[in-house]
Design an enzyme around this catalytic site. Structure first.
Site, PDB file in Angstrom:
ATOM      1  N   CYS A 125       0.809  -1.227   0.000  1.00 28.89           N
ATOM      2  CA  CYS A 125       0.000   0.000   0.000  1.00 28.89           C
ATOM      3  C   CYS A 125       0.841   1.277   0.000  1.00 28.89           C
ATOM      4  O   CYS A 125       0.330   2.351  -0.305  1.00 28.89           O
ATOM      5  CB  CYS A 125      -0.944   0.013   1.198  1.00 28.89           C
ATOM      6  SG  CYS A 125      -2.066  -1.384   1.179  1.00 28.89           S
ATOM      7  N   HIS A 153      -3.529   7.026   2.902  1.00 24.79           N
ATOM      8  CA  HIS A 153      -3.904   5.758   2.262  1.00 24.79           C
ATOM      9  C   HIS A 153      -5.301   5.379   2.763  1.00 24.79           C
ATOM     10  O   HIS A 153      -5.614   5.546   3.937  1.00 24.79           O
ATOM     11  CB  HIS A 153      -2.880   4.681   2.625  1.00 24.79           C
ATOM     12  CG  HIS A 153      -3.337   3.306   2.273  1.00 24.79           C
ATOM     13  ND1 HIS A 153      -3.821   2.985   1.020  1.00 24.79           N
ATOM     14  CD2 HIS A 153      -3.421   2.157   3.003  1.00 24.79           C
ATOM     15  CE1 HIS A 153      -4.168   1.718   1.010  1.00 24.79           C
ATOM     16  NE2 HIS A 153      -3.947   1.194   2.197  1.00 24.79           N
ATOM     17  N   ASN A 194     -10.248  -0.190  -0.357  1.00 23.58           N
ATOM     18  CA  ASN A 194      -8.782  -0.128  -0.260  1.00 23.58           C
ATOM     19  C   ASN A 194      -8.165  -0.546  -1.598  1.00 23.58           C
ATOM     20  O   ASN A 194      -8.222  -1.719  -1.961  1.00 23.58           O
ATOM     21  CB  ASN A 194      -8.322  -1.060   0.867  1.00 23.58           C
ATOM     22  CG  ASN A 194      -6.815  -1.016   1.088  1.00 23.58           C
ATOM     23  OD1 ASN A 194      -6.075  -0.479   0.266  1.00 23.58           O
ATOM     24  ND2 ASN A 194      -6.368  -1.590   2.188  1.00 23.58           N
TER      25      ASN A 194
HETATM   26  O1  UT7 Z   1      -4.019  -1.380   3.480  1.00 23.42           O
HETATM   27  C1  UT7 Z   1      -3.063  -2.059   4.251  1.00 23.42           C
HETATM   28  C2  UT7 Z   1      -3.365  -2.015   5.654  1.00 23.42           C
HETATM   29  N1  UT7 Z   1      -4.657  -2.581   5.952  1.00 23.42           N
HETATM   30  C3  UT7 Z   1      -5.323  -2.077   6.949  1.00 23.42           C
HETATM   31  O2  UT7 Z   1      -4.866  -1.139   7.537  1.00 23.42           O
HETATM   32  C4  UT7 Z   1      -6.593  -2.770   7.386  1.00 23.42           C
HETATM   33  C5  UT7 Z   1      -6.581  -2.865   8.898  1.00 23.42           C
HETATM   34  N2  UT7 Z   1      -7.681  -3.570   9.512  1.00 23.42           N
HETATM   35  C6  UT7 Z   1      -8.965  -3.176   9.450  1.00 23.42           C
HETATM   36  O3  UT7 Z   1      -9.322  -2.269   8.734  1.00 23.42           O
HETATM   37  C7  UT7 Z   1      -9.952  -3.844  10.375  1.00 23.42           C
HETATM   38  O4  UT7 Z   1      -9.243  -4.604  11.326  1.00 23.42           O
HETATM   39  C8  UT7 Z   1     -10.980  -4.741   9.651  1.00 23.42           C
HETATM   40  C9  UT7 Z   1     -11.986  -3.885   8.896  1.00 23.42           C
HETATM   41  C10 UT7 Z   1     -10.288  -5.682   8.703  1.00 23.42           C
HETATM   42  C11 UT7 Z   1     -11.762  -5.567  10.687  1.00 23.42           C
HETATM   43  O5  UT7 Z   1     -12.360  -4.733  11.661  1.00 23.42           O
HETATM   44  P1  UT7 Z   1     -12.194  -5.064  13.220  1.00 23.42           P
HETATM   45  O6  UT7 Z   1     -12.976  -4.078  13.942  1.00 23.42           O
HETATM   46  O7  UT7 Z   1     -10.729  -5.141  13.511  1.00 23.42           O
HETATM   47  O8  UT7 Z   1     -12.904  -6.473  13.340  1.00 23.42           O
HETATM   48  P2  UT7 Z   1     -12.305  -7.896  13.770  1.00 23.42           P
HETATM   49  O9  UT7 Z   1     -11.284  -8.365  12.792  1.00 23.42           O
HETATM   50  O10 UT7 Z   1     -11.890  -7.800  15.199  1.00 23.42           O
HETATM   51  O11 UT7 Z   1     -13.590  -8.809  13.637  1.00 23.42           O
HETATM   52  C12 UT7 Z   1     -14.752  -8.597  14.423  1.00 23.42           C
HETATM   53  C13 UT7 Z   1     -15.812  -9.620  14.051  1.00 23.42           C
HETATM   54  C14 UT7 Z   1     -15.306 -11.050  14.022  1.00 23.42           C
HETATM   55  O12 UT7 Z   1     -16.310 -11.884  14.573  1.00 23.42           O
HETATM   56  P3  UT7 Z   1     -16.212 -12.406  16.089  1.00 23.42           P
HETATM   57  O13 UT7 Z   1     -14.926 -13.166  16.158  1.00 23.42           O
HETATM   58  O14 UT7 Z   1     -16.211 -11.175  16.939  1.00 23.42           O
HETATM   59  O15 UT7 Z   1     -17.439 -13.237  16.220  1.00 23.42           O
HETATM   60  C15 UT7 Z   1     -15.177 -11.355  12.540  1.00 23.42           C
HETATM   61  O16 UT7 Z   1     -15.340 -12.714  12.244  1.00 23.42           O
HETATM   62  O17 UT7 Z   1     -16.330  -9.350  12.729  1.00 23.42           O
HETATM   63  C16 UT7 Z   1     -16.309 -10.564  11.969  1.00 23.42           C
HETATM   64  N3  UT7 Z   1     -16.133 -10.241  10.558  1.00 23.42           N
HETATM   65  C17 UT7 Z   1     -17.148  -9.946   9.726  1.00 23.42           C
HETATM   66  N4  UT7 Z   1     -18.473  -9.905   9.910  1.00 23.42           N
HETATM   67  C18 UT7 Z   1     -19.244  -9.567   8.852  1.00 23.42           C
HETATM   68  C19 UT7 Z   1     -14.959 -10.131   9.891  1.00 23.42           C
HETATM   69  N5  UT7 Z   1     -15.199  -9.774   8.615  1.00 23.42           N
HETATM   70  C20 UT7 Z   1     -16.547  -9.672   8.481  1.00 23.42           C
HETATM   71  C21 UT7 Z   1     -17.398  -9.331   7.419  1.00 23.42           C
HETATM   72  N6  UT7 Z   1     -18.733  -9.279   7.641  1.00 23.42           N
HETATM   73  N7  UT7 Z   1     -16.921  -9.032   6.190  1.00 23.42           N
END
Ligand code: UT7
Length: 322
Positions: A113, A249, A279
């Site tokens: 990125c 970004h 992204n």
């Molecule tokens: O570009 C390069 C750098 N990339 C980034 O900077 C991205 C960084 N990360 C993020 O933007 C965020 O961490 C995400 C958007 C990927 C995820 O958000 P989060 O608030 O960190 O959520 P999480 O990974 O802690 O997941 C929370 C819950 C999980 O369920 P449980 O374990 O709490 O039951 C996931 O399984 O959300 C669930 N989940 C989803 N639910 C519905 C993960 N993806 C999805 C989805 N739809 N697409």
């Protein structure tokens, strides 16, 4: 003093769009989850035959047109990408050929990125040492080709596109400062398990799909913007008010807001496209720049701060007078 100054900007987005609603029909996710956690509403997805190279070419032609420059005046072409058309040759050489020119150096930079800012830093150093007077720097990706559409934790996050800038030597201030960094310690938080020399074998966990420990990457990204903010404050002798526009970004609206806060930038002065583009990795900053310039928000003479964070980890910033 000699500067590299942006003479033209351009971008290209695929016609095909996938909304959050469309994704609801493809996997166990919801519009609400995606909007709340990322700020994304839709993303552009490359269609058949559309490639990183083909989008780069269109973005480059638009940037050259704005600059009023012919392609054969270019001294260098740099493409920031981690999704090149082919393993060899570099996508930059494909763009060069399609522009109908030859001779000038053309190379790809893979810093995920941060690829566009790495490319900008690279090209700028040629300007500062007299090695280039006109250059094309592109950020372009087709990340949707390497997402696993069965993995909702990554598939909803990415989009495709390309953005380009044409740099021209100038006595007027242009690029004022660039900083690029990397730390390979966290390779497995954001990576593909398979690769050219490691081999591809889905049966033994060496596939070519993006994998991300989203939450761990999120925390690192937010923390890294601390150090980017510190470097920027040092560059400006503490005068953060001198920045007219912040172009981060576009990985996640929550990361963008946290970064803006660290820089004391009100959201009205932050260019954000994450809702429309999702992204797009190395393409996200030049895409956002082109949009804001063509909408008339960014004007000649404005001071811009660009900052990125991505796989590697890599990160960096560029401050410039537009
Ligand atoms: O570009 C390069 C750098 N990339 C980034 O900077 C991205 C960084 N990360 C993020 O933007 C965020 O961490 C995400 C958007 C990927 C995820 O958000 P989060 O608030 O960190 O959520 P999480 O990974 O802690 O997941 C929370 C819950 C999980 O369920 P449980 O374990 O709490 O039951 C996931 O399984 O959300 C669930 N989940 C989803 N639910 C519905 C993960 N993806 C999805 C989805 N739809 N697409």
């Amino acid at each position: 003093m000699t500067y590299a100054r942006i003479a033209g900007v351009g971008s290209c987005l695929p016609e095909k769009v996938l909304t959050n609603k469309d994704l609801e029909g493809m996997m166990d996710t919801s519009d609400e989850w995606i909007r709340e956690r990322t700020g994304m509403k839709r993303r552009h997805v490359a269609g058949e035959g559309e490639t990183t190279g083909s989008m780069s070419l269109i973005a480059a032609q638009r940037a050259l047109e704005m600059a009023g420059m012919a392609a054969d005046e270019l001294d260098m072409i740099v493409v920031g990408t981690c999704t090149p058309d082919k393993i060899i040759p570099a996508t930059a050489t494909i763009v060069q050929r399609e522009l109908g020119i030859k001779g000038c150096p053309a190379l790809d930079v893979n810093a995920a990125c941060s690829g566009f800012l790495y490319g900008l830093d690279y090209a700028n150093r040629y300007f500062l040492t007299g090695g280039a007077k006109k250059a094309l720097v592109i950020g372009a990706e087709t990340l949707t080709r390497i997402v696993n559409w069965e993995d909702r934790t990554t598939a909803v996050l990415f989009g495709d596109g390309a953005g380009a800038v044409v740099l021209e030597v100038s006595d007027e201030p242009g690029i004022l400062a660039t900083h690029i960094h990397a730390n390979g310690e966290f390779e497995e938080l954001l990576h593909t398990t398979g690769g050219i020399s490691r081999g591809f074998d889905a049966s033994c966990d060496r596939d070519g799909f993006v994998r991300m420990e989203g939450n761990a990457v999120f925390k690192r990204a937010v923390a890294t913007f601390d150090s980017i903010a510190r470097e920027t404050v040092a560059d400006l002798d503490g005068h953060l008010d001198d920045i007219d526009w912040f172009i981060p970004h576009q990985a996640n609206m929550r990361i963008i807001k946290a970064a803006a806060k660290k820089l004391s930038m009100p959201m009205e002065r932050v260019i954000s496209t994450v809702d429309e583009h999702a992204n797009t990795s190395a393409a996200s900053i030049p895409l956002a720049l082109d949009l804001a310039v063509r909408e008339g928000r960014i004007k000649r003479g404005d001071t811009l701060l660009m900052a990125a964070f991505g796989a590697g980890f890599t990160w960096g910033s560029a401050m410039l007078k537009f």
